[in-house]
Design an enzyme around this catalytic site. Structure first.
Site, PDB file in Angstrom:
ATOM      1  N   HIS A  34       0.853  -1.192   0.000  1.00  0.00           N
ATOM      2  CA  HIS A  34       0.000   0.000   0.000  1.00  0.00           C
ATOM      3  C   HIS A  34       0.889   1.243   0.000  1.00  0.00           C
ATOM      4  CE1 HIS A  34       0.953   0.283   4.247  1.00  0.00           C
ATOM      5  NE2 HIS A  34       0.513  -0.949   4.419  1.00  0.00           N
ATOM      6  N   HIS A  37       4.065   1.280   2.039  1.00  0.00           N
ATOM      7  CA  HIS A  37       5.188   0.560   1.427  1.00  0.00           C
ATOM      8  C   HIS A  37       5.815   1.386   0.293  1.00  0.00           C
ATOM      9  CE1 HIS A  37       2.794  -3.028   2.916  1.00  0.00           C
ATOM     10  NE2 HIS A  37       3.963  -3.197   3.498  1.00  0.00           N
ATOM     11  N   GLY A 147       8.892   1.211   8.451  1.00  0.00           N
ATOM     12  CA  GLY A 147       7.979   2.309   8.734  1.00  0.00           C
ATOM     13  C   GLY A 147       7.875   2.591  10.230  1.00  0.00           C
ATOM     14  N   LYS A 149       5.282   3.552  11.572  1.00  0.00           N
ATOM     15  CA  LYS A 149       3.932   3.162  11.995  1.00  0.00           C
ATOM     16  C   LYS A 149       4.008   1.995  12.984  1.00  0.00           C
ATOM     17  CE  LYS A 149      -0.616   2.534  11.374  1.00  0.00           C
ATOM     18  NZ  LYS A 149      -0.750   1.107  11.382  1.00  0.00           N
ATOM     19  N   SER A 185      -2.997   2.374   6.641  1.00  0.00           N
ATOM     20  CA  SER A 185      -2.759   0.979   7.018  1.00  0.00           C
ATOM     21  C   SER A 185      -3.667   0.110   6.161  1.00  0.00           C
ATOM     22  CB  SER A 185      -3.117   0.802   8.491  1.00  0.00           C
ATOM     23  OG  SER A 185      -3.354  -0.552   8.780  1.00  0.00           O
ATOM     24  N   SER A 186      -3.204  -1.091   5.827  1.00  0.00           N
ATOM     25  CA  SER A 186      -4.066  -1.967   5.022  1.00  0.00           C
ATOM     26  C   SER A 186      -5.321  -2.331   5.825  1.00  0.00           C
ATOM     27  CB  SER A 186      -3.312  -3.226   4.595  1.00  0.00           C
ATOM     28  OG  SER A 186      -2.523  -3.688   5.645  1.00  0.00           O
TER      29      SER A 186
END
Ligand code: PAF
Length: 286
Positions: A34, A37, A147, A149, A185-186
């Site tokens: 996503h 990435h 990441g 995240k 986020s996915s």
């Protein structure tokens, strides 16, 4: 773009490229690529001669077989994305080649792996570091992009590199947010529109707390209370089933992930909450 399946071939290719004087940027992923990435790949593309992306759904980091089964595997789409971003090598090993059977060895993580995300996912970080250590062994000296995240993952892998003396430079890549502040986020794809509204309260809580710290607040409890309240504030007007259920909202040290007594220097604010059946995490550095 060269797709490689065999670990030995990937290792030989990386070695060969280094002998030619090339620098390598490694982007480890589990696929279903996503925008987050894309950001990692773009940064690697800017900073390295060769960009290598690994796509491997690592069974060792799943504590639930259903999650492993359900994990999206969309390799053709992933390959389109990596190709469009100018990736040189895509490493897509088979599970039995990456983790030869029977599996007799794996790495353990001490207390850093048991807190925060580790508390609700026992063994998760041991699975992550085991596969990441294998990827580092295969790629050899390189920069590796992760990441922010997944901040705990980043902290644990950085510590592993330091402690195990891997010849790897870890490059942290900032969180990508949408216009409302929601961290990409996915998992966001699994939220309906009401739940998306509710999910925005995670970043709002972080921004409010960050403002308070910049405004001079040093009391850890007050900041944590503020984040918990902000997460609750968003529930007004939203159906009960979509209320975020707070797991944690904490102030932590960026390296040790321990809660400081007082905020006297740089800290990380970390939150986790469940919206519907989707568990979301977010964080910010102050
Ligand atoms: O962040 C991820 O996608 C995974 O945890 C990683 C680092 C690729 C290891 O499987």
């Amino acid at each position: 773009m060269n797709r490689i399946f065999s670990p030995e071939e990937f290792q030989a290719e990386c070695e060969n490229l280094r002998l030619q004087g090339k620098t390598i940027g490694l982007v480890p992923t589990m696929g279903a690529l996503h925008d987050g990435h894309r950001q990692l790949i773009k940064m690697a593309r800017d900073q390295c001669n060769i960009v290598a992306v690994s796509i491997f759904v690592n069974e060792l980091q799943f504590d639930n077989p259903v999650d492993l089964e359900k994990y999206p595997r969309i390799i053709d789409k992933d390959l389109e994305i990596t190709s469009s971003l100018g990736v040189d090598l895509v490493f897509t090993p088979e599970p039995d080649d990456m983790h030869p059977r029977p599996i007799l060895f794996h790495l353990e993580v001490d207390h850093l792996g048991d807190i925060l995300e580790g508390a609700s996912r026992p063994g998760h970080f041991a699975g992550v570091v085991t596969v990441v250590a294998k990827l580092f062994t295969l790629a050899g000296r390189c920069r590796a992009y992760f990441g922010e995240k997944d901040f705990q993952q980043l902290a644990i892998i950085s510590r592993m590199v330091e402690e195990m003396h891997f010849p790897i430079e870890i490059v942290p890549v900032p969180i990508v947010r949408d216009a409302s502040g929601l961290a990409l986020s996915s998992r966001n794809l699994r939220l309906n529109s009401e739940q998306l509204k509710s999910a925005r309260s995670l970043s709002r809580a972080l921004f409010a707390a960050s403002d308070a710290i910049r405004g001079g607040e040093k009391d850890v409890m007050k900041i944590e209370d503020l984040m918990a309240r902000e997460l609750g504030r968003e529930i007004n007007g939203i159906a009960k089933s979509n209320q975020p259920v707070l797991d944690y909202a904490l102030v932590v040290d960026s390296h040790t992930l321990a809660e400081p007594e007082q905020i006297d220097g740089p800290v990380r604010l970390v939150v986790a909450a469940r919206v519907g059946d989707v568990r979301l995490i977010d964080n910010i550095g102050v």
